[in-house]
Write a protein that holds these residues in place. Structure first.
Motif, PDB file in Angstrom:
ATOM      1  N   MET A  49      53.631 135.990  46.284  1.00  0.00           N
ATOM      2  CA  MET A  49      52.369 135.648  45.627  1.00  0.00           C
ATOM      3  C   MET A  49      51.175 136.080  46.482  1.00  0.00           C
ATOM      4  O   MET A  49      50.149 136.522  45.956  1.00  0.00           O
ATOM      5  CB  MET A  49      52.304 134.142  45.342  1.00  0.00           C
ATOM      6  N   TYR A  50      51.326 135.969  47.797  1.00  0.00           N
ATOM      7  CA  TYR A  50      50.300 136.481  48.719  1.00  0.00           C
ATOM      8  C   TYR A  50      50.085 137.974  48.464  1.00  0.00           C
ATOM      9  O   TYR A  50      48.958 138.455  48.373  1.00  0.00           O
ATOM     10  CB  TYR A  50      50.755 136.249  50.165  1.00  0.00           C
ATOM     11  N   GLU A  51      51.187 138.705  48.346  1.00  0.00           N
ATOM     12  CA  GLU A  51      51.103 140.159  48.132  1.00  0.00           C
ATOM     13  C   GLU A  51      50.499 140.499  46.767  1.00  0.00           C
ATOM     14  O   GLU A  51      49.759 141.461  46.636  1.00  0.00           O
ATOM     15  CB  GLU A  51      52.507 140.785  48.230  1.00  0.00           C
ATOM     16  N   LEU A  52      50.833 139.708  45.763  1.00  0.00           N
ATOM     17  CA  LEU A  52      50.361 140.000  44.403  1.00  0.00           C
ATOM     18  C   LEU A  52      48.887 139.642  44.212  1.00  0.00           C
ATOM     19  O   LEU A  52      48.200 140.248  43.394  1.00  0.00           O
ATOM     20  CB  LEU A  52      51.197 139.223  43.370  1.00  0.00           C
ATOM     21  N   LYS A  68      45.052 134.179  48.679  1.00  0.00           N
ATOM     22  CA  LYS A  68      46.013 134.751  49.632  1.00  0.00           C
ATOM     23  C   LYS A  68      46.233 133.800  50.811  1.00  0.00           C
ATOM     24  O   LYS A  68      47.363 133.543  51.231  1.00  0.00           O
ATOM     25  CB  LYS A  68      45.530 136.124  50.138  1.00  0.00           C
ATOM     26  N   LYS A  69      45.140 133.267  51.325  1.00  0.00           N
ATOM     27  CA  LYS A  69      45.219 132.334  52.455  1.00  0.00           C
ATOM     28  C   LYS A  69      46.018 131.088  52.064  1.00  0.00           C
ATOM     29  O   LYS A  69      46.847 130.590  52.834  1.00  0.00           O
ATOM     30  CB  LYS A  69      43.794 131.948  52.880  1.00  0.00           C
ATOM     31  N   HIS A  70      45.757 130.614  50.872  1.00  0.00           N
ATOM     32  CA  HIS A  70      46.437 129.441  50.309  1.00  0.00           C
ATOM     33  C   HIS A  70      47.958 129.677  50.239  1.00  0.00           C
ATOM     34  O   HIS A  70      48.753 128.878  50.738  1.00  0.00           O
ATOM     35  CB  HIS A  70      45.838 129.228  48.920  1.00  0.00           C
ATOM     36  N   ASN A 110      49.562 129.980  53.815  1.00  0.00           N
ATOM     37  CA  ASN A 110      49.698 128.712  54.534  1.00  0.00           C
ATOM     38  C   ASN A 110      50.839 127.857  53.998  1.00  0.00           C
ATOM     39  O   ASN A 110      51.607 127.275  54.766  1.00  0.00           O
ATOM     40  CB  ASN A 110      48.385 127.921  54.476  1.00  0.00           C
ATOM     41  N   ILE A 111      50.950 127.789  52.675  1.00  0.00           N
ATOM     42  CA  ILE A 111      52.032 126.984  52.093  1.00  0.00           C
ATOM     43  C   ILE A 111      53.388 127.633  52.413  1.00  0.00           C
ATOM     44  O   ILE A 111      54.347 126.956  52.779  1.00  0.00           O
ATOM     45  CB  ILE A 111      51.863 126.830  50.570  1.00  0.00           C
ATOM     46  N   GLY A 112      53.449 128.956  52.298  1.00  0.00           N
ATOM     47  CA  GLY A 112      54.689 129.669  52.619  1.00  0.00           C
ATOM     48  C   GLY A 112      55.114 129.454  54.060  1.00  0.00           C
ATOM     49  O   GLY A 112      56.294 129.232  54.355  1.00  0.00           O
ATOM     50  N   LYS A 113      54.135 129.484  54.968  1.00  0.00           N
ATOM     51  CA  LYS A 113      54.457 129.282  56.390  1.00  0.00           C
ATOM     52  C   LYS A 113      55.006 127.866  56.620  1.00  0.00           C
ATOM     53  O   LYS A 113      55.956 127.666  57.374  1.00  0.00           O
ATOM     54  CB  LYS A 113      53.230 129.519  57.266  1.00  0.00           C
ATOM     55  N   THR A 114      54.402 126.883  55.948  1.00  0.00           N
ATOM     56  CA  THR A 114      54.878 125.495  56.073  1.00  0.00           C
ATOM     57  C   THR A 114      56.329 125.381  55.588  1.00  0.00           C
ATOM     58  O   THR A 114      57.162 124.726  56.221  1.00  0.00           O
ATOM     59  CB  THR A 114      53.967 124.540  55.261  1.00  0.00           C
ATOM     60  N   TYR A 151      51.322 136.988  57.641  1.00  0.00           N
ATOM     61  CA  TYR A 151      50.301 136.857  56.595  1.00  0.00           C
ATOM     62  C   TYR A 151      49.198 135.885  57.020  1.00  0.00           C
ATOM     63  O   TYR A 151      48.016 136.146  56.816  1.00  0.00           O
ATOM     64  CB  TYR A 151      50.935 136.375  55.283  1.00  0.00           C
ATOM     65  N   VAL A 152      49.609 134.733  57.594  1.00  0.00           N
ATOM     66  CA  VAL A 152      48.622 133.733  58.027  1.00  0.00           C
ATOM     67  C   VAL A 152      47.693 134.321  59.094  1.00  0.00           C
ATOM     68  O   VAL A 152      46.489 134.064  59.106  1.00  0.00           O
ATOM     69  CB  VAL A 152      49.332 132.457  58.557  1.00  0.00           C
ATOM     70  N   SER A 153      48.256 135.152  59.964  1.00  0.00           N
ATOM     71  CA  SER A 153      47.471 135.723  61.070  1.00  0.00           C
ATOM     72  C   SER A 153      46.311 136.590  60.579  1.00  0.00           C
ATOM     73  O   SER A 153      45.323 136.777  61.282  1.00  0.00           O
ATOM     74  CB  SER A 153      48.361 136.546  62.001  1.00  0.00           C
ATOM     75  N   GLU A 154      46.425 137.101  59.358  1.00  0.00           N
ATOM     76  CA  GLU A 154      45.361 137.944  58.800  1.00  0.00           C
ATOM     77  C   GLU A 154      44.023 137.203  58.681  1.00  0.00           C
ATOM     78  O   GLU A 154      42.972 137.815  58.608  1.00  0.00           O
ATOM     79  CB  GLU A 154      45.762 138.462  57.409  1.00  0.00           C
ATOM     80  N   PHE A 155      44.086 135.875  58.654  1.00  0.00           N
ATOM     81  CA  PHE A 155      42.863 135.076  58.464  1.00  0.00           C
ATOM     82  C   PHE A 155      42.402 134.417  59.764  1.00  0.00           C
ATOM     83  O   PHE A 155      41.525 133.565  59.752  1.00  0.00           O
ATOM     84  CB  PHE A 155      43.110 134.006  57.392  1.00  0.00           C
ATOM     85  N   GLU A 156      43.001 134.811  60.869  1.00  0.00           N
ATOM     86  CA  GLU A 156      42.716 134.156  62.146  1.00  0.00           C
ATOM     87  C   GLU A 156      41.869 135.033  63.066  1.00  0.00           C
ATOM     88  O   GLU A 156      41.812 136.254  62.893  1.00  0.00           O
ATOM     89  CB  GLU A 156      44.043 133.824  62.854  1.00  0.00           C
ATOM     90  N   GLY A 157      41.265 134.391  64.079  1.00  0.00           N
ATOM     91  CA  GLY A 157      40.562 135.131  65.126  1.00  0.00           C
ATOM     92  C   GLY A 157      41.561 135.767  66.078  1.00  0.00           C
ATOM     93  O   GLY A 157      42.769 135.539  65.968  1.00  0.00           O
TER      94      GLY A 157
END
Length: 265
Positions: free
Chosen positions: A82-85, A92-94, A97-101, A126-132
């Motif tokens: 779903m992140y990819e789609l 995407k961030k949402h 994060n849920i997938g990582k959990t 994927y989560v790292s894409e939104f991080e510093g």
């Protein structure tokens, strides 16, 4: 709101957000047993246009199978799909994060299952894409750790060597400041080479010839960096012959065409 985003793991702080999602596929939910469900989910996922339906099907059975490990890692994988789609950054961030959990839950419950480590690694990416930068490096370290574990348990899975190749290629291109920060965080400088990346991409091709357009693209990029133009041209030509199915394929196709044009000047 589509029901799939209400079916979220209890232990995630991203639950509060809600996004408009495509209309649910099933108004009447057919209860499936676990084996039938998993097979159906895997079959649907093989077709790019059915990945959303595969995700919906897992959402429909979340309450029933939430503690089954084969269900959990597939649910994590589906959030990755779903992140990819999705094309919306907040969505995407949402999903990431849920997938990582879910991935964390999977590796905790089944530390010897390679699929759990594989999809946890992917979701960390994927989560790292939104991080510093600091958190990116942190997630990069976690990605590599779980990728190596997944390879240990699934040594014949080509996708793992593609991911490892991508990791090696990225690390080989890190700037001095990025390496310095990683050394501060983990006590050692991450190191890899284009040659190491190349060996992983070649391993993909050995295990599954014509695995993906992206694998051919990165083989070409490695050979360009190593100044082996003939091999780079060969893999560009092979990449163009593969069909464009996913968004990743389409992005790879554009890049391959650019590289190909510059090589043939």
């Amino acid at each position: 709101m589509g029901k799939c985003l209400r079916y979220i793991t209890a232990n995630t702080d991203t639950e509060e957000q809600s996004f408009p999602v495509r209309k649910a596929f099933n108004t009447h939910i057919e209860e499936l047993n676990l084996d039938v469900l998993l097979q159906k989910v895997d079959n649907l996922r093989m077709n790019e246009s059915s990945k959303m339906e595969s995700f919906e099907l897992l959402c429909d059975h979340k309450e029933k199978f939430r503690d089954e490990i084969e269900f959990i890692w597939r649910f994590a994988r589906a959030y990755g799909d779903m992140y990819e789609l999705s094309t919306n950054a907040q969505e995407k961030k949402h999903y990431a994060n849920i997938g990582k959990t879910l991935g964390e839950k999977a590796i905790t419950r089944a530390p010897m299952n390679g699929h759990c480590h594989l999809w946890y690694a992917v979701l960390c990416g994927y989560v790292s894409e939104f991080e510093g930068l600091q958190n990116k490096i942190n997630y990069g370290h976690r990605f590599k750790e779980h990728l190596d574990k997944a390879i240990q348990f699934l040594p014949e899975e080509p996708f793992l060597y593609y991911l490892k190749g991508r990791y090696c290629y990225t690390v080989s291109k890190l700037s001095w400041i990025e390496k310095k920060m990683a050394a501060t965080l983990f006590g050692k400088i991450p190191s890899s080479t284009v040659e190491e990346a190349l060996q992983n991409f070649l391993k993909v091709e050995e295990l599954h010839p014509g695995f993906s357009k992206s694998n051919y693209l990165f083989l070409a990029k490695c050979y360009i960096d190593l100044e082996q133009t003939d091999d780079a041209v060969k893999f560009c030509d092979l990449a163009v012959l593969l069909p464009c199915v996913t968004k990743e394929d389409k992005d790879a196709q554009k890049e391959v065409k650019k590289i190909s044009a510059s090589l043939k000047r």
